[in-house]
Design a protein around this motif. Structure first.
Motif, PDB file in Angstrom:
ATOM      1  N   SER A 135       0.564  -1.182   0.068  1.00  0.00           N
ATOM      2  CA  SER A 135       0.120   0.068  -0.128  1.00  0.00           C
ATOM      3  C   SER A 135       1.049   1.172  -0.454  1.00  0.00           C
ATOM      4  CB  SER A 135      -0.725  -0.187   1.413  1.00  0.00           C
ATOM      5  OG  SER A 135       0.201  -0.263   3.065  1.00  0.00           O
ATOM      6  N   ALA A 136       2.144   1.584   0.841  1.00  0.00           N
ATOM      7  CA  ALA A 136       2.927   2.348   0.451  1.00  0.00           C
ATOM      8  C   ALA A 136       4.144   2.089  -0.686  1.00  0.00           C
ATOM      9  CB  ALA A 136       3.693   2.262   1.420  1.00  0.00           C
ATOM     10  N   LYS A 137       4.621   1.731  -1.927  1.00  0.00           N
ATOM     11  CA  LYS A 137       5.334   1.435  -2.856  1.00  0.00           C
ATOM     12  C   LYS A 137       4.294   2.327  -3.864  1.00  0.00           C
ATOM     13  CE  LYS A 137       6.832  -3.458  -2.339  1.00  0.00           C
ATOM     14  NZ  LYS A 137       6.610  -4.952  -2.718  1.00  0.00           N
ATOM     15  N   GLY A 138       5.186   3.045  -4.209  1.00  0.00           N
ATOM     16  CA  GLY A 138       4.007   3.893  -5.806  1.00  0.00           C
ATOM     17  C   GLY A 138       3.581   5.046  -5.310  1.00  0.00           C
ATOM     18  N   VAL A 139       3.560   5.123  -3.934  1.00  0.00           N
ATOM     19  CA  VAL A 139       3.079   6.479  -3.234  1.00  0.00           C
ATOM     20  C   VAL A 139       3.459   7.940  -3.211  1.00  0.00           C
ATOM     21  CG1 VAL A 139       2.237   7.730  -1.679  1.00  0.00           C
ATOM     22  CG2 VAL A 139       1.833   5.229  -2.023  1.00  0.00           C
ATOM     23  N   THR A 140       3.061   8.976  -4.229  1.00  0.00           N
ATOM     24  CA  THR A 140       4.147  10.015  -5.478  1.00  0.00           C
ATOM     25  C   THR A 140       3.760  10.784  -3.660  1.00  0.00           C
ATOM     26  OG1 THR A 140       3.071   9.901  -7.302  1.00  0.00           O
ATOM     27  CG2 THR A 140       3.869  11.965  -6.200  1.00  0.00           C
ATOM     28  N   GLY A 141       4.417  10.966  -3.433  1.00  0.00           N
ATOM     29  CA  GLY A 141       5.033  12.009  -2.151  1.00  0.00           C
ATOM     30  C   GLY A 141       5.145  11.773  -0.758  1.00  0.00           C
ATOM     31  N   LEU A 142       5.375  10.262  -0.413  1.00  0.00           N
ATOM     32  CA  LEU A 142       5.415   9.488   0.472  1.00  0.00           C
ATOM     33  C   LEU A 142       7.289  10.423   0.922  1.00  0.00           C
ATOM     34  CD1 LEU A 142       4.846   6.966   2.306  1.00  0.00           C
ATOM     35  CD2 LEU A 142       6.587   5.832   1.079  1.00  0.00           C
ATOM     36  N   SER A 152      15.716   8.955   3.516  1.00  0.00           N
ATOM     37  CA  SER A 152      15.600   8.882   1.776  1.00  0.00           C
ATOM     38  C   SER A 152      15.014   7.744   1.292  1.00  0.00           C
ATOM     39  CB  SER A 152      17.056   9.524   1.487  1.00  0.00           C
ATOM     40  OG  SER A 152      18.409   8.327   1.664  1.00  0.00           O
ATOM     41  N   SER A 153      14.954   7.600  -0.169  1.00  0.00           N
ATOM     42  CA  SER A 153      14.834   6.604  -0.955  1.00  0.00           C
ATOM     43  C   SER A 153      15.811   5.807  -0.685  1.00  0.00           C
ATOM     44  CB  SER A 153      14.571   6.725  -1.781  1.00  0.00           C
ATOM     45  OG  SER A 153      14.830   7.563  -2.349  1.00  0.00           O
ATOM     46  N   ALA A 154      17.354   6.101  -0.833  1.00  0.00           N
ATOM     47  CA  ALA A 154      18.058   5.159  -0.531  1.00  0.00           C
ATOM     48  C   ALA A 154      18.578   4.179   0.258  1.00  0.00           C
ATOM     49  CB  ALA A 154      19.666   6.427  -0.829  1.00  0.00           C
ATOM     50  N   GLU A 155      17.736   4.738   1.892  1.00  0.00           N
ATOM     51  CA  GLU A 155      17.378   4.142   2.523  1.00  0.00           C
ATOM     52  C   GLU A 155      16.540   3.102   2.867  1.00  0.00           C
ATOM     53  OE1 GLU A 155      18.387   6.139   6.232  1.00  0.00           O
ATOM     54  OE2 GLU A 155      18.409   8.230   4.696  1.00  0.00           O
ATOM     55  N   ILE A 156      15.550   3.365   1.927  1.00  0.00           N
ATOM     56  CA  ILE A 156      14.296   1.764   2.160  1.00  0.00           C
ATOM     57  C   ILE A 156      15.586   0.475   2.340  1.00  0.00           C
ATOM     58  CG2 ILE A 156      12.779   1.206   1.131  1.00  0.00           C
ATOM     59  CD1 ILE A 156      12.435   3.697   2.982  1.00  0.00           C
ATOM     60  N   GLY A 157      15.129  -0.315   3.164  1.00  0.00           N
ATOM     61  CA  GLY A 157      15.522  -1.870   2.685  1.00  0.00           C
ATOM     62  C   GLY A 157      16.380  -2.093   3.356  1.00  0.00           C
ATOM     63  N   LEU A 158      17.605  -0.763   3.531  1.00  0.00           N
ATOM     64  CA  LEU A 158      18.717  -1.636   4.335  1.00  0.00           C
ATOM     65  C   LEU A 158      18.859  -1.309   5.768  1.00  0.00           C
ATOM     66  CD1 LEU A 158      20.939   1.964   2.527  1.00  0.00           C
ATOM     67  CD2 LEU A 158      20.959  -1.114   1.640  1.00  0.00           C
ATOM     68  N   GLU A 196       3.020   0.615   6.096  1.00  0.00           N
ATOM     69  CA  GLU A 196       1.739   0.066   4.781  1.00  0.00           C
ATOM     70  C   GLU A 196       0.847   2.069   5.581  1.00  0.00           C
ATOM     71  OE1 GLU A 196       0.990  -2.175   3.079  1.00  0.00           O
ATOM     72  OE2 GLU A 196       1.705  -3.877   3.980  1.00  0.00           O
ATOM     73  N   LEU A 197       0.378   1.838   4.311  1.00  0.00           N
ATOM     74  CA  LEU A 197      -0.526   2.985   4.266  1.00  0.00           C
ATOM     75  C   LEU A 197      -2.377   2.480   3.942  1.00  0.00           C
ATOM     76  CD1 LEU A 197       1.839   6.025   2.142  1.00  0.00           C
ATOM     77  CD2 LEU A 197       1.148   5.094   4.409  1.00  0.00           C
ATOM     78  N   THR A 198      -2.910   2.029   4.542  1.00  0.00           N
ATOM     79  CA  THR A 198      -4.564   1.354   4.435  1.00  0.00           C
ATOM     80  C   THR A 198      -5.671   2.267   5.704  1.00  0.00           C
ATOM     81  OG1 THR A 198      -4.663   0.129   7.050  1.00  0.00           O
ATOM     82  CG2 THR A 198      -3.302  -0.779   5.063  1.00  0.00           C
ATOM     83  N   GLY A 199      -6.663   2.015   5.135  1.00  0.00           N
ATOM     84  CA  GLY A 199      -7.770   2.660   5.716  1.00  0.00           C
ATOM     85  C   GLY A 199      -8.065   3.939   4.072  1.00  0.00           C
ATOM     86  N   GLU A 200      -8.686   5.108   4.538  1.00  0.00           N
ATOM     87  CA  GLU A 200     -10.169   5.344   3.898  1.00  0.00           C
ATOM     88  C   GLU A 200      -9.382   7.005   3.705  1.00  0.00           C
ATOM     89  OE1 GLU A 200     -11.751   2.602   2.392  1.00  0.00           O
ATOM     90  OE2 GLU A 200     -11.662   4.714   0.850  1.00  0.00           O
ATOM     91  N   GLY A 201      -8.604   7.166   4.595  1.00  0.00           N
ATOM     92  CA  GLY A 201      -7.977   8.921   4.606  1.00  0.00           C
ATOM     93  C   GLY A 201      -7.537   9.347   5.516  1.00  0.00           C
TER      94      GLY A 201
END
Length: 347
Positions: A135-142, A152-158, A196-201
């Motif tokens: 639910s968080a992958k590819g989200v713009t402005g995360l 930073s995005s470079a730290e994701i998964g490290l 995880e970004l879940t729910g309706e807002g």
């Protein structure tokens, strides 16, 4: 011809003195207020370290490194403080800085010692990996934050090295529910938090009980949370920044005195030569020929140069002695690099 030789000799003498006095001038350019503040902070931090009051000592040492960033020894001391406080990831980061500074300074033994300490610490350092769920992958402005610092995005998964204790992971994105996770890690643990970004807002931070967030193997060195690693220390030494400046100024003064005496002796020889071969009279101070006049002019000029050098040298030497005498002892780093000798304070 004799006049030309005399003038050339005077120019050479003045150039030599200027070269000799460069170290003294450079030493005098150090900021004495910063040096004094750093010394005071270090002395107080040293007292706190001896009392094992690391919570008080470490911030003071961090400020010392900020004031004197080139001090390798100071970084070593800060690493000791972090380790004593149980902040192993911070200690590891400080040792990384020590290694890099030692390599740049040509201190191979010191760099190797830092590497050895890093190798011993690494198995004990906790790591925290942040991963993105579907639910968080590819989200713009995360936007991600770990303990208030941007991730930073470079730290994701490290597997990022972190100090033991509680850490807070927050994720936000426009039009998406928010995410907040509090997780406690112990020394040597490897934990993972999945966003995880879940729910309706709206923002729905996780305020429930603290959880492990899962386990994940890892071991690569990643960025560290919090402030950048800055560190310190050094072997106790008789020399303080003010003493180093005083020593440099005193040496410059002695060099100027020596040059002044040499120039004065040359002026005397020109004067004697004007009397012996230039047709000048010591009694009437009159000369019969142009060669004698040139010799007398050169002798007078060299005499003036000699007087100026002796006065300046005396003032510099006296000032250097006073600075050396009144300065309190401290710590100093001496670095021998390719074609250079560096003196840097480490409080």
């Amino acid at each position: 011809m004799n006049g030309l030789v005399g003038r050339a000799s005077s120019v050479a003498a003045i150039a030599a003195v200027l070269v000799l006095m460069v170290p003294a001038v450079a030493a005098a350019q150090a900021d004495p207020q910063k040096a004094a503040l750093a010394q005071t902070l270090f002395e107080e931090a040293d007292k706190a370290m001896n009392a094992k009051n690391y919570a008080e000592a470490c911030p003071k040492l961090e400020k010392v490194v900020e004031l004197i960033p080139e001090g390798i020894g100071a970084k070593e001391t800060l690493a000791d403080c972090y380790e004593g406080a149980g902040r192993l990831a911070s200690a590891f980061g400080a040792l990384v800085a020590v290694e890099g500074a030692s390599v740049r300074a040509g201190q191979a033994d010191r760099a190797q010692k830092a590497r050895d300490r890093m190798a011993a610490l690494k198995p004990r350092v906790a790591t925290l990996t942040i991963e993105l769920g579907d639910s968080a992958k590819g989200v713009t402005g995360l936007a991600l934050k770990r303990d208030g610092a941007d991730v930073s995005s470079a730290e994701i998964g490290l597997p990022v090295k972190v100090d033991k204790g509680e850490h807070v992971i927050v994720a936000t994105a426009a039009g998406k529910p928010g995410f907040e996770k509090r997780i406690t890690v112990a020394d040597g643990e490897k934990q993972t938090v999945k966003i995880e970004l879940t729910g309706e807002g709206g923002t729905t931070p996780d305020t429930g009980p603290k959880e492990d967030g899962g386990k994940k193997d890892g071991g690569t060195t990643g960025p560290q949370t919090g402030k950048p690693d800055t560190t310190t220390a050094g072997e106790t030494n008789f020399f303080s920044p003010l003493r180093i400046a005083g020593l440099g100024i005193g040496i410059g003064g002695i060099a100027a005195l020596g040059a002044g005496i040499g120039v004065g002796m040359h002026a005397k020889s020109l004067y004697d030569e004007s009397n012996e071969t230039g047709g000048c009279s010591a009694d009437t101070n009159q000369c019969n020929g142009q060669d004698g006049v040139d010799l007398r002019d050169d002798a007078v000029m060299m005499g003036n140069v000699s007087t100026g050098l002796v006065i300046a040298g005396g003032v510099l030497a006296a000032g250097g002695i006073v600075m050396f005498a009144v300065a309190p002892s401290d710590k100093v780093e001496v670095g021998l690099g390719p074609g250079s000798l560096t003196l840097t304070t480490a409080f």
